[in-house]
Scaffold this motif. Sequence first.
Motif, PDB file in Angstrom:
ATOM      1  N   LEU B 105       1.481  13.263   3.318  1.00  0.00           N
ATOM      2  CA  LEU B 105       0.866  12.699   4.525  1.00  0.00           C
ATOM      3  C   LEU B 105       0.393  11.264   4.274  1.00  0.00           C
ATOM      4  O   LEU B 105       0.532  10.383   5.124  1.00  0.00           O
ATOM      5  N   VAL B 108       3.690   8.995   3.618  1.00  0.00           N
ATOM      6  CA  VAL B 108       4.824   9.158   4.532  1.00  0.00           C
ATOM      7  C   VAL B 108       5.321   7.845   5.136  1.00  0.00           C
ATOM      8  O   VAL B 108       6.499   7.678   5.402  1.00  0.00           O
ATOM      9  N   VAL B 211       6.898  14.908   4.936  1.00  0.00           N
ATOM     10  CA  VAL B 211       5.703  15.619   4.495  1.00  0.00           C
ATOM     11  C   VAL B 211       6.089  17.006   3.973  1.00  0.00           C
ATOM     12  O   VAL B 211       5.611  17.452   2.924  1.00  0.00           O
TER      13      VAL B 211
END
Lengths: 255, 335
Positions: B105, B108, B211
């Motif tokens: 996350l 990304v 992710v």
Amino acid sequence: MADAAVKQEEALVVEGLTRRFGALVAVDGVSLRVAPGERRAVLGANGAGKTTLFNMIAGDLPPSEGHISLFGRDITRLSPQKRVLEGVRRTYQKSLVFGGLSVRDNLYVAIRGATGPRLAIWRRVETQPDRDGTGPLAERVGLADRLDAPASELSHGEQRQLELGMALAHTPRLLLLDEPAAGLSTRERESLMAMLADLPRDLTLILIEHDLDIALKAVDFVTVMHNGRLLAEGTPDEIAANQDIQDIYMGKHGQ
Amino acid sequence: MTLRRLLTVVVALVLLVYPFVVNSFWLVQIGGRTLGFGTIVLSLVFLTAYTGMLSLAQMTVAGVAGYATAYFTAPTGGVGLELAWPVALILALGLATLAGLLIGLVAVRTRGIYTLMITLAVAMAFYYLTLQNYAVFNGFTGFNNVEPPVIAGLDLGAPLPFYYLSAVLAVLCYAGVRHVVRTPFGLALQGLRDEPQRLQALGYNVPLLRVLAFGLAGFVAGIGGILNLWLNASISPGSVALNPVIDVLMAGVLGGIGHPAGAYVGAFVFTIVDNFAIDFIARERFNTLIGLVFLAIVLFSPDGLTGLVRRAWARWAGTGRRRDDAPDDSTNIGK
């Protein structure tokens, strides 16, 4: 309400679409109406805003202003993924194929993207029921005998065909082709144009093309853009006869 | 492919017979370590070969699984909880996957060297957290005397069972990676590696895929981390410090970051150099030696030892593949 009914008739309605990049206005208040099954060309010199227009219709770029609706549904705020499910497909100016995958896998990724569920992890692709769809798709774009070749080993022309095949996965409704014939030889162009002519008549197609002859031959209607604005619209004959457009287009683009 | 079938049989035989031809040092310190460490490297190679993303946080994710296992099975000085080992292992792997997802996350939106920098930052933050936190990580000391479970009288900590446990888990992880990359999810990841823009235009959620790939890599690294913990019987901040973090990348490049087999080949070479450098060079010169080996590989075979083997095979078999003529881009190989 009457207005809504009219919109239902159109495959694509673009209203006052604008995109600014800082001080630069790449697309400036463009409005378009494209009927279902229509073949439309968007012409214009480099920097006219054609690709930016495509990027906004496909959802790759959010517009600064304006609305886009597809078969009566407002898609202005939909993500690119949702637009694909609504039937919007596009190709890029530069061939973007998955070089490390075979032609069959490229097409299969496209089929999964248009249908889903896309992230299945338990069954290998070879045993997936929708895997068979890759064969007919390859046939439509003349790649039936290249299914197992890595996409990176295809010729430039074949990569363009593969791109088209990927865009045709799972019944598209609106196809946006960004210079599909770029970099092709005369023969390859002809076969590509024949492929486009063979597409189902209910498929709406918009193409950006630099080659005026090709563009005027392949489409029903032409939109000309200049400096981000709509300059003219008309049938190919009207555009070919319009001296202003010929001057601008050839003057900027011609060698 | 005949080469693949031949290699599979040879590797299976070697894995099976290995314990009967070596002593316990080679069994655990070379064999077991290669398989556990190799599984952590595998998680990096999976990311690089199939999604085109690099990460320096794979040892950190492995460390999360290791610390969690230690915390839940071997409480020390009031730190930790004693849980049934299946629960502890599920928690540890779950936390490693979660850590992978969170790192994904964070990373990304970045590419290439920026992904490396940001994952390195995460790795270093975790290192200092373990060093300074006593409530959960027991600070500088960490956890000691962490033993693998005894199942139905079989002590998994004994050399032979531990070796086979490592071998089975490594084979499962390797086969799992090979399987996943041939599923629709895996194809999408490879599409992401080659042309993310195209993949998005085909209806895929590119950031989500990235992710999820980090999450899956986290799960694999977690398995390696638990094996590593049991092998050392301890875990401390030193296990997730800068050196081990970079060792994962070194081993990956040594073996070949374009193919999952490279993970174990690289881990093996790394383990050998790590253990035997001391015999002919001073201990503190280990980094010089591994650096020279690394340099030689990068110069002479940018796709690592597995790339060397593949090209030698291609030449020998005379298939005329132009693999070695192709421009070498370590983020773009991996077929």
